[in-house]
Design a protein around this motif. Sequence first.
Motif, short mmCIF file in Angstrom:
data_model
loop_
_atom_site.label_atom_id
_atom_site.label_comp_id
_atom_site.label_asym_id
_atom_site.label_seq_id
_atom_site.Cartn_x
_atom_site.Cartn_y
_atom_site.Cartn_z
N GLU A 48 82.97 13.46 15.71
CA GLU A 48 82.54 12.68 14.54
C GLU A 48 83.67 12.61 13.51
O GLU A 48 83.93 11.56 12.92
CB GLU A 48 81.29 13.33 13.92
N HIS A 92 63.20 12.53 16.51
CA HIS A 92 63.85 11.26 16.18
C HIS A 92 65.23 11.46 15.54
O HIS A 92 65.96 10.51 15.36
CB HIS A 92 62.94 10.41 15.27
N GLN A 93 65.59 12.70 15.24
CA GLN A 93 66.89 12.99 14.63
C GLN A 93 67.97 13.33 15.66
O GLN A 93 69.13 13.45 15.31
CB GLN A 93 66.77 14.18 13.66
N ARG A 94 67.58 13.48 16.92
CA ARG A 94 68.57 13.94 17.91
C ARG A 94 69.69 12.94 18.13
O ARG A 94 70.73 13.28 18.68
CB ARG A 94 67.90 14.32 19.21
N ASN A 95 69.50 11.71 17.72
CA ASN A 95 70.57 10.71 17.81
C ASN A 95 71.01 10.25 16.42
O ASN A 95 71.69 9.23 16.30
CB ASN A 95 70.10 9.50 18.64
N GLY A 96 70.63 11.00 15.40
CA GLY A 96 70.97 10.64 14.02
C GLY A 96 72.33 11.17 13.60
O GLY A 96 73.23 11.35 14.42
N GLU A 97 72.44 11.45 12.32
CA GLU A 97 73.70 11.94 11.78
C GLU A 97 74.03 13.33 12.34
O GLU A 97 73.14 14.07 12.75
CB GLU A 97 73.63 11.98 10.25
N ASP A 133 80.79 18.08 18.92
CA ASP A 133 80.19 16.89 18.31
C ASP A 133 80.77 16.65 16.92
O ASP A 133 81.11 15.52 16.56
CB ASP A 133 78.66 17.08 18.24
N TRP A 188 68.63 19.62 15.61
CA TRP A 188 67.84 19.37 16.81
C TRP A 188 68.33 20.25 17.96
O TRP A 188 67.53 20.83 18.71
CB TRP A 188 67.90 17.89 17.19
N ARG A 230 66.14 22.98 20.10
CA ARG A 230 66.03 22.87 21.56
C ARG A 230 66.38 24.20 22.21
O ARG A 230 65.69 24.65 23.13
CB ARG A 230 66.97 21.76 22.05
N ARG A 275 71.66 16.16 14.13
CA ARG A 275 71.77 16.43 15.57
C ARG A 275 71.95 17.93 15.80
O ARG A 275 71.38 18.50 16.73
CB ARG A 275 72.93 15.66 16.19
#
Length: 184
Positions: free
Chosen positions: A179, A113-118, A175, A125, A129, A122
């Motif tokens: 950001e 659930h963190q892969r699209n978080g801050e 990324d 994650w 992976r 990310r």
Amino acid sequence: MLWLALALNAAMFVAEVTTGLLIGSTAVLADGLDMLSDATVYAIALAAIGRSPRFKINTATLSGVLLLSLGVGLLWEVVRRFQVGEAPEGLWMMAVSLPALAVNVIVLRLLAHQRNGEVHLRAAWIFTRADVVANVAVILSGLAVVVTGIRYFDLVVGAGIGFYVIREALEILKDARAERASTT
């Protein structure tokens, strides 16, 4: 969740690096060092909780730089072992990589659930992976070494992990840059 991921990765770092050195496996050693980088990323992510967006971006950048350094170091080790290595113990490669795979699948599910978080989460994650892919590759490499006795499978997987780690590092750095650009 991050504390559990940190503890599991730290334990697998010790197990894999020790085994990799004892059995002469570049792939297992590479995966163990990658576990260390993951543990470091989780520690950095824990430090970033509740901090400013700038701090989180900086921690993601630091994670990317650490991972990039690790990838380059792994490639260097592959070249060194290509020149002065022998076939590793394939059964041991598989034996240590199966629990590592289990740990990484557990951590990946925890972090899903963190892969699209801050950005710093990310990064954690993405690290995990990459580990799942690396574990599967090490297991297959160990099987190939057992069947053939050829050490080059280990070296190819070690190099593959090195290149994959570099790719993941560049993704984290990209990324973090994006950001940073969106917050200024």
